[in-house]
Design a protein around this motif. Sequence first.
Motif, PDB file in Angstrom:
ATOM      1  N   GLN A 145      -6.785  -0.234  30.992  1.00 16.73           N
ATOM      2  CA  GLN A 145      -6.048  -0.341  29.741  1.00 16.73           C
ATOM      3  C   GLN A 145      -4.593  -0.630  30.077  1.00 16.73           C
ATOM      4  N   THR A 155      -3.891  11.475  23.329  1.00 11.40           N
ATOM      5  CA  THR A 155      -4.054  10.070  22.973  1.00 11.40           C
ATOM      6  C   THR A 155      -3.306   9.688  21.700  1.00 11.40           C
ATOM      7  N   ASP A 207     -12.395   3.983  22.784  1.00 11.25           N
ATOM      8  CA  ASP A 207     -11.498   2.884  22.425  1.00 11.25           C
ATOM      9  C   ASP A 207     -12.239   1.553  22.391  1.00 11.25           C
ATOM     10  N   GLY A 242       3.256   9.975  31.476  1.00  7.50           N
ATOM     11  CA  GLY A 242       2.469   9.042  30.683  1.00  7.50           C
ATOM     12  C   GLY A 242       3.278   7.894  30.139  1.00  7.50           C
ATOM     13  N   SER A 287      -1.399   2.247  26.064  1.00 11.35           N
ATOM     14  CA  SER A 287      -1.918   3.119  27.114  1.00 11.35           C
ATOM     15  C   SER A 287      -1.952   2.406  28.460  1.00 11.35           C
ATOM     16  N   ARG A 296      -1.562   3.588  19.823  1.00  9.56           N
ATOM     17  CA  ARG A 296      -2.537   4.224  20.718  1.00  9.56           C
ATOM     18  C   ARG A 296      -1.956   4.274  22.130  1.00  9.56           C
ATOM     19  N   ASP A 297      -1.676   5.486  22.579  1.00  5.79           N
ATOM     20  CA  ASP A 297      -1.024   5.669  23.871  1.00  5.79           C
ATOM     21  C   ASP A 297      -1.713   6.787  24.638  1.00  5.79           C
ATOM     22  N   SER A 298      -1.317   6.988  25.864  1.00  4.91           N
ATOM     23  CA  SER A 298      -1.862   8.076  26.683  1.00  4.91           C
ATOM     24  C   SER A 298      -0.729   8.830  27.351  1.00  4.91           C
ATOM     25  N   HIS A 299      -0.783  10.155  27.246  1.00  3.17           N
ATOM     26  CA  HIS A 299       0.176  11.015  27.916  1.00  3.17           C
ATOM     27  C   HIS A 299      -0.582  12.229  28.428  1.00  3.17           C
TER      28      HIS A 299
END
Length: 471
Positions: free
Chosen positions: A325, A117, A438, A228, A390, A246-249
């Motif tokens: 998201q 994250t 989050d 991601g 994300s 704030r990201d998602s991989h």
Amino acid sequence: MQQILTYIFIALYSVTILGVVLVIITENRNPLKTLPWIIVLVFAPVVGLVFYFFFGQNLSKQRIISRRTRKRISMRLVETDETGRAEIPEQWKPLARLFESAAHAVPLYGSRITPYTDGNAKMEALLNEIRRAEHHIHLQYYILCDDRTGRQLRDALVAKAREGVRIRILYDDVGCSGVKKAFFESMRREGIEIHAFLHVRFPRFTSKINYRNHRKIAVIDGRVGFIGGMNIADRYLDGPGWGTWRDSHFRIEGRGAAGLQASFLSDWSATTKQRISGAEYYPPVGHFSDGILQIVPSGPFGKWRTLLQGDSYAIAKARRRIWIQTPYYLPSEVLNSALQTAALAGIDVRLMLPARSDSRVVDLASHSFLDDMMKAGVRILFYKPGFLHSKLLIIDDDLTVIGSANMDFRSFEHNFEVNAFVYDADFNARMARIFENDARQSHALTPAEWFNRPRSRRWTESLMRVFSPLL
């Protein structure tokens, strides 16, 4: 003589405008897309022609990545041993068949998925896998910057190339338009194969500038893959300058990596005309879980908009919850209606957006869709600590969608994207906990504050909504 030439020019120009209008009509597009183009071409013909040439042409019948190539590559993914395997939940079996029919995306069993994250953790994990590589490294990114992060990756790749590891890289020509050629040439000199996807060259490929490869894929030795929303650039680690990023991989170990391999090699074949196959690219891997996933690519060329169709189907079949998201919410009418219908039916629908994004125009256009969402009962959450980039869709207790696609027109209609549809209750619960964390850092929008916002802002949002298919 000059007057005659003027008349000839006006006649040719009028015929050109009329011809373009007829082409748009005969393409049988959605009327909501056809009418704005006709209006622009009639009332602002010069600007309209320029915009149509760059952004309006319907190239869906063209083939950049042939179905035959995709099918041939995907055949390597089919598993023959079905004994003792988990089953796709009954509710999602039609969805799985949809992906097999439209994108040759076969179900893959037993993968282990690790979420990241923040950019630092993801980058560290990627570099660690690169250091372990023994045979090949395949990378594909929309943005690959010549900054501290990009140079760190480059140095790691050069070190492996000198050890004899085969490295192939695809980057998007528009996404990397600001990167100097010397950055890529420094890798080519070390034997790294690196190519731009869908070069924007005048005049041949200029009409394709609107069609970009937004995928973020890494595959190491065919055993581990990454998918991601994070590109290779400092801002994905350090933030946009006014907060955190704030990201998602996700790191996928096991059979899921083979699905990412097939997507990469399909794009590699389309770009270089090289057909790469062999057991060394699809090595035997263990089973690490009872989860099932499908790696689903989607693109602007071809008849089907697979990710839009998949998300719409999944949302329509939801029974308990739909949690989303996305950094940008510019949905098609079908998707927007499906979410409102679900909320009206009493399903827990939550939409989390950044309180502030990297594009003021997109923010305004996105917010124009929120009035009806709130009236239908959708809970709107604005993430406050920084830019929420994300991409996540959680359906009920056993389906999770992760990958590169935003919930907007560009991702669904114009970009080459890739998502993983994960049928796994344990993974679903883990991602739900991340969503809830989050949410605790987000502002829950109330009808009172939203519907009392200034009228001038509403007008601006409505105006920007008109341009949402182009954003």
